[in-house]
Write an enzyme that holds these catalytic residues in place. Structure first.
Site, mmCIF file in Angstrom:
data_model
loop_
_atom_site.group_PDB
_atom_site.id
_atom_site.type_symbol
_atom_site.label_atom_id
_atom_site.label_comp_id
_atom_site.label_asym_id
_atom_site.label_seq_id
_atom_site.Cartn_x
_atom_site.Cartn_y
_atom_site.Cartn_z
ATOM 1 N N HIS A 139 0.828 -1.211 0.000
ATOM 2 C CA HIS A 139 0.000 0.000 0.000
ATOM 3 C C HIS A 139 0.861 1.260 0.000
ATOM 4 C CE1 HIS A 139 -3.152 -2.795 0.858
ATOM 5 N NE2 HIS A 139 -2.648 -3.107 2.046
ATOM 6 N N HIS A 193 -7.212 -4.431 -0.919
ATOM 7 C CA HIS A 193 -6.556 -5.707 -1.217
ATOM 8 C C HIS A 193 -7.296 -6.396 -2.349
ATOM 9 C CE1 HIS A 193 -6.124 -4.741 3.046
ATOM 10 N NE2 HIS A 193 -4.875 -5.078 2.863
#
Lengths: 212, 330
Positions: B56, B218
């Site tokens: 991320h 995700h």
């Protein structure tokens, strides 16, 4: 009961064999677990389980060389602690808690009866349920673990069969815990990866209980 | 799928070595996977520690520095870090004023940070925790693991980090963090899936000509799939989803965030549509940040986070920050 050595006691070597068999099973099934997890999760379960149980076997090897493994309790406590330290995700704390609880129940004895190990597994699964907050039917590892401990009275092979059956039974369920829960109805039709790895862990136990 | 890596097993360690080389303001413990401010612990200051799965970036390691985080714990790709990392980080940055854990609401992150909090408190470190749960795409909260933590994390880390930098005590920093967390709402859209290094192929399938509204960082599924929409249509759908959940009663901070593979050219175009969509619905935007901040590997798409801000929050947002990922006023 077909297990040849079902009544044989569990010492530190036998507990280590269980962990080694689990590590083999996770490694052999890494791809499958990851495929299942990419259908309803985030595609990391296979790698995490392989990594975690490999770390367990190498921690156990080191501890064995240093003479720290005095009984099956110390083996499983160290295995649990290693999973908590190395895996991450939800599976690290959950499997780690499971094995630590088993280890704590076995205590400091050099060897224990299978009945004591069964008692430990019941305590371990209770720990998992408490930590993760999942119940049977939520499409999690509990769907394999709970039927397995319910079948322990009939031996480890029966528990392993019940875990497999429970894992397969997650296919039609709708996930209510963990990352798969975000799928809602779309989680239906897929086998839960956590329940699948739980069945592998129980399968490794049955293998070692029956084949030594 | 081609990736700029050596082998999947060393992706996180390789990135940490690269961060260490690029950012002398940071201390990077590659082996134990902890990134700290090089000047930590900062005397008398409450420390902020966050962490989560890798993939991320710049979240969270790129937000370590003056005015934001004191330490970050990167896990494996999309896998939460372990308690050892968090307790190590907390011990390294605690000046005695206490530590705030900033935790995104995912089962793994919550379990591991909870275990770490217990261990750190046993070692005498005072710990407070704030949970970020801003993703409005999760509607069925009682039957799921709850709302996911996404873009709102950046606002929590920046604004609570500024409060800590100004010398606020732990209970105050935690209160600011919770207020910001409660004021944030996010909604994401995927145009294409992401590929984790370990798997090497896309983690979900998104047919050509379709997008996923409400996607998680995700690649978790969102609310629905639709045929491809224009930037303006996506902005309207996104803004509507956010405002239906919470209609701001004050000016907002807006984060127009790229998921990793969407060019800034498209993101700025999307921002123009977002500003139009908000303006048409009477929402005043006080500040806007456009860029790739809370990404999802190589996913194409975007997310919008709105954070309702009072005067105090705005002041903390504008306060100086010096991190690899966010830097102004200094």
């Amino acid at each position: 009961m077909s297990d040849r050595n079902t009544e044989a006691k569990w010492d530190s070597n036998r507990a280590r064999h269980w962990m080694a068999a689990a590590a083999r099973a996770m490694t052999e099934n890494e791809q499958r677990l990851t495929e299942l997890d990419s259908a309803i999760g985030d595609a990391d379960h296979g790698g995490n389980m392989r990594r975690g149980f490999q770390a367990v076997t190498s921690a156990l090897d080191t501890a064995q060389d240093e003479g720290q493994l005095t009984g099956p309790g110390s083996v499983l406590t160290l295995a649990g602690r290693t999973l908590i330290s190395k895996v991450g995700g939800a599976s690290g704390p959950l499997y780690g808690t499971l094995l630590r609880r088993v280890g704590k129940t076995l205590g400091d004895e050099a060897e224990v009866d299978p009945a004591v190990l069964s008692e430990g597994l019941r305590a371990g699964v209770e720990g998992v349920v408490k930590l993760g907050g999942a119940a049977v039917g939520d499409k999690t590892m509990v769907d394999a673990l709970q039927p397995a401990v319910d079948a322990l009275e009939s031996g480890f092979a029966a528990a392993s069969q019940a875990a497999l059956h429970g894992a397969e039974g997650t296919v039609p369920l709708r996930a209510r815990k963990g990352r798969a829960s975000y799928l809602g109805e779309r989680s239906v039709g897929h086998q839960d990866p956590g329940a699948t790895s739980a069945a592998l862990l129980l399968g490794a136990l049955a293998e070692v209980a029956g084949d030594e | 799928m081609k990736q700029l890596i050596n082998v999947p097993e060393t992706v996180v360690a390789d990135a940490l070595r690269g961060m260490a080389a690029a950012h002398p303001d940071l201390t990077v413990d590659v082996e134990n996977r902890v990134i700290t401010r090089a000047d930590a612990p900062v005397a008398g200051k409450v420390a902020l520690v966050s962490g989560g799965g890798s993939g991320h970036e710049p979240l969270h390691g790129g937000f370590v520095g003056l005015g934001m985080l004191d330490a970050a714990c990167p896990g494996e790709v999309f896998t939460s870090p372990v308690p050892d990392q968090m307790t190590r980080a907390a011990a390294a940055v605690d000046s005695g004023a206490g530590v705030l854990f900033v935790v995104k609401n995912y089962t793994g992150d919550v379990l591991n940070f909870d275990m770490a909090a217990e261990l750190a408190e046993d070692e005498g470190v005072q710990i407070a925790r704030v949970l970020v749960e801003d993703d409005v795409a999760v509607t069925d909260s009682t039957f799921t693991a709850g709302r996911r933590g996404t873009g709102g994390t950046l606002f929590v880390e920046k604004i609570a980090g500024a409060a800590a930098q100004e010398g606020a005590p732990l209970d105050r920093v935690a209160a600011v963090a919770r207020q910001v967390s409660e004021s944030c709402r996010s909604f994401g859209v995927a145009l294409s899936p992401c590929t984790t290094p370990a798997k090497g192929s896309p983690t979900f399938e998104l047919p050509a000509g379709e997008l996923e509204l409400g996607v998680g960082i995700h690649g978790e599924p969102g609310r629905e799939r639709r045929g491809m929409m224009t930037s303006g249509e996506i902005a309207d759908a996104t803004v509507e989803a956010l405002l239906a959940d919470r209609m701001p009663t004050a000016p907002v901070l807006a984060l127009v965030n790229g998921m990793g593979a969407t060019p800034l050219l498209e993101l700025y175009g999307f921002n123009a549509e977002v500003q139009r969509a908000l303006s048409e619905r009477g929402v005043v935007v006080a500040r806007t940040l456009v860029g790739n901040y809370v990404t999802s590997l190589d996913m194409a798409g975007c997310s919008l986070t709105l954070c309702q801000a009072d005067e105090e929050t705005l002041k903390l947002w504008d306060a100086p920050v010096r991190t690899p990922g966010l830097r102004w006023g200094i």
